[in-house]
Design an enzyme around this catalytic site. Sequence first.
Site, PDB file in Angstrom:
ATOM      1  N   ARG A 129       0.748  -1.084  -0.064  1.00  0.00           N
ATOM      2  CA  ARG A 129       0.142   0.025   0.042  1.00  0.00           C
ATOM      3  C   ARG A 129       0.921   1.204  -0.001  1.00  0.00           C
ATOM      4  NH1 ARG A 129      -3.006  -2.991   3.806  1.00  0.00           N
ATOM      5  NH2 ARG A 129      -4.952  -3.970   2.779  1.00  0.00           N
ATOM      6  N   LYS A 151       3.136  11.703 -11.206  1.00  0.00           N
ATOM      7  CA  LYS A 151       2.275  10.979 -11.957  1.00  0.00           C
ATOM      8  C   LYS A 151       3.105   9.778 -12.378  1.00  0.00           C
ATOM      9  CE  LYS A 151      -0.497  14.208 -14.668  1.00  0.00           C
ATOM     10  NZ  LYS A 151      -0.844  14.673 -16.095  1.00  0.00           N
ATOM     11  N   GLU A 193       9.993  18.974 -24.902  1.00  0.00           N
ATOM     12  CA  GLU A 193       9.180  19.122 -23.647  1.00  0.00           C
ATOM     13  C   GLU A 193       9.618  20.431 -22.724  1.00  0.00           C
ATOM     14  OE1 GLU A 193       6.588  17.362 -22.497  1.00  0.00           O
ATOM     15  OE2 GLU A 193       6.625  15.854 -24.164  1.00  0.00           O
ATOM     16  N   LYS A 235       7.757  23.231 -13.292  1.00  0.00           N
ATOM     17  CA  LYS A 235       7.117  22.127 -13.040  1.00  0.00           C
ATOM     18  C   LYS A 235       6.641  22.031 -11.334  1.00  0.00           C
ATOM     19  CE  LYS A 235       5.195  17.740 -13.935  1.00  0.00           C
ATOM     20  NZ  LYS A 235       5.630  16.671 -14.673  1.00  0.00           N
ATOM     21  N   GLU A 245      -4.282  17.817 -10.908  1.00  0.00           N
ATOM     22  CA  GLU A 245      -4.603  18.024 -12.006  1.00  0.00           C
ATOM     23  C   GLU A 245      -6.277  18.467 -12.285  1.00  0.00           C
ATOM     24  OE1 GLU A 245      -2.671  16.388 -15.688  1.00  0.00           O
ATOM     25  OE2 GLU A 245      -4.484  16.728 -16.660  1.00  0.00           O
ATOM     26  N   ARG A 249      -2.613  22.587 -13.684  1.00  0.00           N
ATOM     27  CA  ARG A 249      -1.489  21.390 -14.325  1.00  0.00           C
ATOM     28  C   ARG A 249      -2.050  20.961 -15.713  1.00  0.00           C
ATOM     29  NH1 ARG A 249       1.190  16.499 -10.697  1.00  0.00           N
ATOM     30  NH2 ARG A 249       2.374  15.426 -12.399  1.00  0.00           N
ATOM     31  N   ASN A 253      -0.389  19.661 -20.426  1.00  0.00           N
ATOM     32  CA  ASN A 253      -0.639  18.763 -21.537  1.00  0.00           C
ATOM     33  C   ASN A 253      -0.559  19.196 -22.917  1.00  0.00           C
ATOM     34  OD1 ASN A 253      -0.943  16.554 -19.629  1.00  0.00           O
ATOM     35  ND2 ASN A 253      -2.666  17.412 -19.153  1.00  0.00           N
ATOM     36  N   HIS A 256      -0.739  17.386 -26.204  1.00  0.00           N
ATOM     37  CA  HIS A 256      -1.011  15.974 -25.805  1.00  0.00           C
ATOM     38  C   HIS A 256      -2.408  15.623 -26.543  1.00  0.00           C
ATOM     39  CE1 HIS A 256       2.476  16.516 -23.057  1.00  0.00           C
ATOM     40  NE2 HIS A 256       2.451  15.206 -22.667  1.00  0.00           N
ATOM     41  N   HIS A 260      -1.275  12.455 -28.366  1.00  0.00           N
ATOM     42  CA  HIS A 260      -1.593  10.975 -28.202  1.00  0.00           C
ATOM     43  C   HIS A 260      -2.370  10.497 -29.270  1.00  0.00           C
ATOM     44  CE1 HIS A 260      -1.460  11.551 -23.748  1.00  0.00           C
ATOM     45  NE2 HIS A 260      -0.338  11.139 -23.912  1.00  0.00           N
ATOM     46  N   HIS A 273       7.641   9.995 -28.045  1.00  0.00           N
ATOM     47  CA  HIS A 273       6.684  10.782 -27.375  1.00  0.00           C
ATOM     48  C   HIS A 273       6.634  11.963 -27.492  1.00  0.00           C
ATOM     49  CE1 HIS A 273       3.442  11.631 -24.145  1.00  0.00           C
ATOM     50  NE2 HIS A 273       4.390  12.501 -23.532  1.00  0.00           N
TER      51      HIS A 273
END
Length: 370
Positions: A129, A151, A193, A235, A245, A249, A253, A256, A260, A273
Amino acid sequence: MSESVENRQIYQVDLGARSYDIHIEAGCLNHIGGALNKLFNSSTRCMVVSNVTVAPLYLARVRKSLEEAGWQVSECILPDGERYKTIDSFNTIMDALMQARLSRNEPVIALGGGVVGDMTGFSASCYRRGIPFIQIPTTVLAQVDSSVGGKTAINHPHGKNMIGAFYQPKLVWIDPDVLQTLAQREIKAGIAEAIKYGLIRDASFFDWMHSNIAAALKLEPAVISTMIHACCQHKAEVVMQDETEQGVRALLNLGHTFGHAIESMTRYTTYLHGEAVALGTLLAVRLSEQCGYAPAGTEKKVAACYKQLGLPLHIPDFDASQWLDAMGHDKKNIGSQIRYILLHKIGDGFVAGSIEPHAIHALIDSYHAG
Ligand code: NAD
Ligand code: GLY
């Protein structure tokens, strides 16, 4: 927020009980053992997760530093590549953690790029956990983005990063020297990036990146170090404002939604990517102009910067309906609404409320028209 000692820089990501430092220093890979001793005064065991490319390059140095500091080190070496960011690799990490009998307060260390970092972080969030994890990012992309902010994820056949958690590391340990062994194509994708922060929140950083691309590509230490510092600071600021997010935040993206879609339409075989996201950013910037949000000439300026970086600039040839279908599966969508990050201008990004499908048809048609 930051403490500067000559070339060393420490930023604190202030998230209450989940706060941690980002430590940036050339050569610091050799000192990770001492850093762990400061964080964990009673633990003795740790595990390093890496891959078959990075481990032969850097694991011995990490292991030596840890062992000299009194740590008992086990390791888990995964195959290399995004296609291994899977539940099978997650199980491999779990098996290794069980075999090493790591207890709840003993850390796992991710040594690698974003793939290793995301998978290790997710495994750390699940094992018993949640056990502590440390990021030692070894790609430009991981040093400027993915190692900070918590993330973590693995992919699922239905989508990228579909299984994951927000789970913050206890420390991010960045040694820019390790970038020397990185392939040029990976360096370019990582720099793209970094440029993202300039586009969404800092026009002067965009201009600085544009004028320093040649030096960044050659990994000139002063430029690389300034770039990493600026990105980590951006960041950290964003993550401190919006850890999970719910708002700002989402700006990270940029590119993205289209990116994607490019990755999935080309079946993850054509673009890295960062390359797909850069192409996606060009589409988002053109859309910003076409919708009247950004001034004419914005796309030209961004494209000139990417061209200098040597990124692929050709938007793959799919119909608007294929784009809309691919983007409809993005996990960042809310209900059936596709979320786009657009620009008011360079340095000022925003989440667009609703973009009608006809605007996407017009956007894609404008490429087909040449
Ligand atoms: P990657 O981890 O696949 O690394 C790229 C390649 O470089 C790999 O072949 C790797 O083995 C190799 N490599 C790594 N370090 C090296 C070094 N120092 N010398 C030589 N080779 C080295 O790719 P990446 O671009 O670092 O990360 C992409 C991943 O990051 C994607 O899975 C993406 O979803 C994820 N990501 C996560 C976040 C986040 O916030 N968690 C943000 C952006 C991207
Ligand atoms: N790289 C996107 C984020 O961390 O939110």
